[in-house]
Design an enzyme around this catalytic site. Structure first.
Site, PDB file in Angstrom:
ATOM      1  N   GLU A  59      10.634  -4.639   4.151  1.00  0.00           N
ATOM      2  CA  GLU A  59      10.725  -6.055   3.733  1.00  0.00           C
ATOM      3  C   GLU A  59      10.384  -6.190   2.240  1.00  0.00           C
ATOM      4  OE1 GLU A  59       9.041  -4.953   6.355  1.00  0.00           O
ATOM      5  OE2 GLU A  59       9.318  -6.249   8.111  1.00  0.00           O
ATOM      6  N   GLY A  82      -4.759  -2.329   5.258  1.00  0.00           N
ATOM      7  CA  GLY A  82      -3.969  -3.443   4.723  1.00  0.00           C
ATOM      8  C   GLY A  82      -4.575  -4.789   5.067  1.00  0.00           C
ATOM      9  N   ARG A  83      -4.999  -4.957   6.324  1.00  0.00           N
ATOM     10  CA  ARG A  83      -5.515  -6.251   6.757  1.00  0.00           C
ATOM     11  C   ARG A  83      -6.933  -6.513   6.247  1.00  0.00           C
ATOM     12  NH1 ARG A  83      -4.430  -2.757  10.691  1.00  0.00           N
ATOM     13  NH2 ARG A  83      -6.109  -1.927  12.008  1.00  0.00           N
ATOM     14  N   GLU A 111      -4.132  -6.842  15.002  1.00  0.00           N
ATOM     15  CA  GLU A 111      -3.680  -5.512  14.572  1.00  0.00           C
ATOM     16  C   GLU A 111      -4.847  -4.513  14.660  1.00  0.00           C
ATOM     17  OE1 GLU A 111      -2.013  -4.346  10.421  1.00  0.00           O
ATOM     18  OE2 GLU A 111      -0.245  -4.830  11.625  1.00  0.00           O
ATOM     19  N   HIS A 123      -3.255 -33.569  18.299  1.00  0.00           N
ATOM     20  CA  HIS A 123      -2.035 -34.315  18.664  1.00  0.00           C
ATOM     21  C   HIS A 123      -0.923 -33.364  19.082  1.00  0.00           C
ATOM     22  CE1 HIS A 123      -3.881 -37.974  17.053  1.00  0.00           C
ATOM     23  NE2 HIS A 123      -4.434 -37.139  16.200  1.00  0.00           N
ATOM     24  N   LYS A 169       0.838  -1.198   0.000  1.00  0.00           N
ATOM     25  CA  LYS A 169       0.000   0.000   0.000  1.00  0.00           C
ATOM     26  C   LYS A 169       0.877   1.254   0.000  1.00  0.00           C
ATOM     27  CE  LYS A 169      -3.708   1.658   2.652  1.00  0.00           C
ATOM     28  NZ  LYS A 169      -4.512   1.654   3.852  1.00  0.00           N
ATOM     29  N   LYS A 204       9.699  -0.286  13.606  1.00  0.00           N
ATOM     30  CA  LYS A 204      10.309   0.027  12.301  1.00  0.00           C
ATOM     31  C   LYS A 204      11.355   1.132  12.441  1.00  0.00           C
ATOM     32  CE  LYS A 204       6.124  -0.961   9.585  1.00  0.00           C
ATOM     33  NZ  LYS A 204       5.052  -0.354   8.761  1.00  0.00           N
TER      34      LYS A 204
HETATM   35  O1  F6P Z   1       2.083  -4.312   9.925  1.00  0.00           O
HETATM   36  C1  F6P Z   1       2.015  -2.981   9.595  1.00  0.00           C
HETATM   37  C2  F6P Z   1       1.489  -2.843   8.195  1.00  0.00           C
HETATM   38  O2  F6P Z   1       1.320  -1.500   7.893  1.00  0.00           O
HETATM   39  C3  F6P Z   1       0.181  -3.606   7.971  1.00  0.00           C
HETATM   40  O3  F6P Z   1      -0.931  -2.905   8.448  1.00  0.00           O
HETATM   41  C4  F6P Z   1       0.223  -3.773   6.481  1.00  0.00           C
HETATM   42  O4  F6P Z   1      -0.695  -4.752   6.036  1.00  0.00           O
HETATM   43  C5  F6P Z   1       1.677  -4.192   6.281  1.00  0.00           C
HETATM   44  O5  F6P Z   1       2.404  -3.420   7.247  1.00  0.00           O
HETATM   45  C6  F6P Z   1       2.214  -3.951   4.889  1.00  0.00           C
HETATM   46  O6  F6P Z   1       2.070  -2.594   4.574  1.00  0.00           O
HETATM   47  P1  F6P Z   1       2.206  -2.187   3.002  1.00  0.00           P
HETATM   48  O7  F6P Z   1       1.065  -2.846   2.270  1.00  0.00           O
HETATM   49  O8  F6P Z   1       2.117  -0.704   2.998  1.00  0.00           O
HETATM   50  O9  F6P Z   1       3.533  -2.709   2.510  1.00  0.00           O
END
Ligand code: F6P
Length: 554
Positions: free
Chosen positions: A214, A270-271, A356, A387, A208, A519
């Protein structure tokens, strides 16, 4: 959205008193005293889902107070506010309109003077055209060959949803192999690259913000490797790299063209974004027709959530029951066990949606909460959990409310697997509810009733260690079958459960400020790690850990 401290409400006070009366009542007695219990505490959704909440430690009186609690919070009005696009994501001053992504029947949804329905429709059309072209082998890579693999690069909501859905709907997949890279650990990208041929692979960079470390690190690594291939031109990126983001500037800077850009919007968290272009890998994996059925399932649950009276509203009931355990029985966790191997990522996906959203400690009045908010959500597929950790559920000291989910019809009718799986599903909720009492054990061993009075005799005569107290509460969901449509229903159901909890916990469920701290500290430490001198700038633990790294790295 109404803001008040839940513990000051009349219903909360009534629930506290009610809890003291009911806390030791056993499910065995609740069922013995009411032969109609299942009828009273179960609902059907369309002809697709049976929701049985009768094996919960509650009575009609409990539901009466819980529903009054929802009314005291004007839950209905909060639901309407979300659907109307009100800025209920207050701290980020945003609307929360993931429901708009699947509102086929609406012809206009005006937000900030823009008809966002048209934007959504245009993106859906772009998803349809592109996924059809790739699936029908019309889209070619730079060597002129059609595409065999799709790699989604994203994390959190830009990974968990698409990954879970493509796994859950594997029976609907086509010839394309879809892979997901999320972890910053170089192992993740390394292991996926071993499985693909870049010449016939497309890369979806899903972020987003398009700044998540990452994702951009993984994407940059792949871009470099792609451009280092023999005879590859920069322009060949246009055949292989696509972006799903809100941040077009960063996308263009990365070298992805406007044509290869799938926009998402700031009014989708995002979620909650699996319904948007973040779901592009799903459409590529199962086809656009199935992707739109997935959206339609969610839309049908939206209508239920918006229009159904609270006492028959499944997400509302689920959220209220969760509050009953979390805030009155003080259960710290809740579990979701899906008895279906394809759904093995379902609980992991719902962790972000639940934790979250509701892992917050400041209420909507800017006060520190003095009640429990989001509980810990966990779970593994059945029957494997039996199990591993079910022992604690049966004989431990923790109250762990759990949702059991199973499809009545499996996609893989092999031998007698499914009927056995069903037998475990039914057996587990029954055993967790009713356990095995001393009386039953004595009956099994034909002991005389009189023995019951003699504790020592009982201890001498039966293995007390085999007793299961029961009274562990469960919800059961029986689905006809796990299809794109029913999966859409199920996910939307849990999204709206989380919404219900957040309203009543008096918190904001749609921001996630807590993730920013880690972060920024990581960025600061990264620079320190690159510096050869011993670290002294942090606390003794962090300094020592960093210096141990510096002294031992290869
Ligand atoms: O975990 C923090 C967060 O902002 C989530 O809410 C989001 O889904 C994820 O990192 C990835 O964010 P982006 O889609 O901006 O890379």
């Amino acid at each position: 959205m109404k803001s008040l401290s839940p513990i000051t409400t009349k219903s909360w006070k009534n629930l506290k008193k009610h809890y003291l009366k009911i806390k030791d009542v056993h499910l065995r007695d609740l069922f013995q005293n009411d032969l109609n219990r299942f009828k009273k505490f179960s609902l059907h959704f369309e002809d697709i889902i049976l929701f049985d909440y009768s094996k919960n430690r509650l009575t009609s009186k409990t539901m009466f107070h819980l529903l009054n609690l929802a009314k005291e919070f004007n839950l209905k009005e909060s639901i309407v506010s979300m659907f109307q696009g009100k800025k209920i994501n207050f701290t980020e001053n945003k609307s929360v309109l993931h429901i708009a992504l699947r509102s086929f029947d609406k012809k206009n949804i005006i937000l900030n003077k823009k008809n966002i329905f048209l934007e959504i429709k245009n993106v859906l059309k772009k998803i349809k055209l592109f996924s059809n072209a790739v699936i029908n082998k019309k889209w070619k890579g730079y060597t002129g060959n059609s595409i065999t693999d799709v790699v989604n690069i994203g994390i959190g909501g830009s990974d968990l949803g698409p990954l879970m859905v493509t796994e859950a709907l594997k029976p609907y997949k086509n010839h394309l192999n879809v892979h997901y890279i999320s972890n910053l650990d170089g192992t993740h990208v390394t292991e996926i690259l071993k499985k693909i041929d870049m010449r016939t692979t497309i890369f979806l960079i899903s972020s987003k913000t398009f700044t998540t470390q990452e994702t951009i690190t993984n994407a940059t690594t792949i871009k470099k490797l792609f451009l280092n291939q023999k005879k590859v031109l920069k322009s060949d990126m246009s055949k292989h790299f696509f972006a799903i983001s809100m941040n077009q500037d960063e996308v263009l800077k990365f070298g992805i063209s406007k044509e290869n850009f799938f926009p998402i919007w700031d009014w989708v968290g995002g979620r909650y974004s699996v319904w948007s272009a973040v779901g592009l890998s799903i459409a590529l994996s199962i086809g656009y027709k199935n992707f739109s059925l997935f959206l339609k399932g969610a839309s049908s649950m939206d209508k239920h959530f918006l229009n159904t009276p609270l006492k028959k509203n499944i997400p509302v009931l689920l959220g209220l029951i969760s509050i009953w355990y979390n805030n009155f029985f003080n259960s710290q966790t809740e579990a979701i066990f899906v008895y279906d191997q394809y759904m093995h990522k379902f609980s992991t996906y719902l962790q972000q949606v639940h934790m979250e959203s509701n892992g917050k400690n400041i209420d909507r009045n800017k006060n520190i909460v003095s009640w429990q908010t989001g509980s810990i959500l966990w779970g593994e597929p059945g029957s494997n959990g039996q199990h591993s950790f079910y022992q604690l559920l049966h004989q431990g000291t923790k109250l762990i409310p759990s949702d059991f989910i199973i499809p009545i019809n499996t996609h893989n009718k092999i031998n007698d697997h499914h009927i056995k799986l069903l037998s475990h599903f039914f057996a587990q909720t029954r055993s967790l509810a009713f356990g095995k009492s001393i009386k039953e054990v004595l009956k099994e061993h034909n002991f005389k009733k009189k023995l019951l009075q003699d504790k020592k005799k009982i201890n001498d005569n039966i293995n007390i260690y085999k007793l299961c107290n029961g009274n562990q509460p469960t919800n059961s969901f029986l689905l006809k079958k796990i299809t794109p449509y029913t999966l859409g229903i199920l996910i939307a159901l849990y999204e709206h459960k989380v919404f219900t909890q957040g309203v009543i916990m008096n918190i904001f469920s749609f921001d996630q400020w807590g993730v920013e701290l880690g972060k920024s500290v990581a960025n600061n430490i990264l620079n320190e790690l690159k510096n050869k001198n011993l670290t002294k700038k942090y606390d003794s633990s962090t300094n020592s850990l960093i210096n141990f790294y510096k002294l031992n790295k290869e």
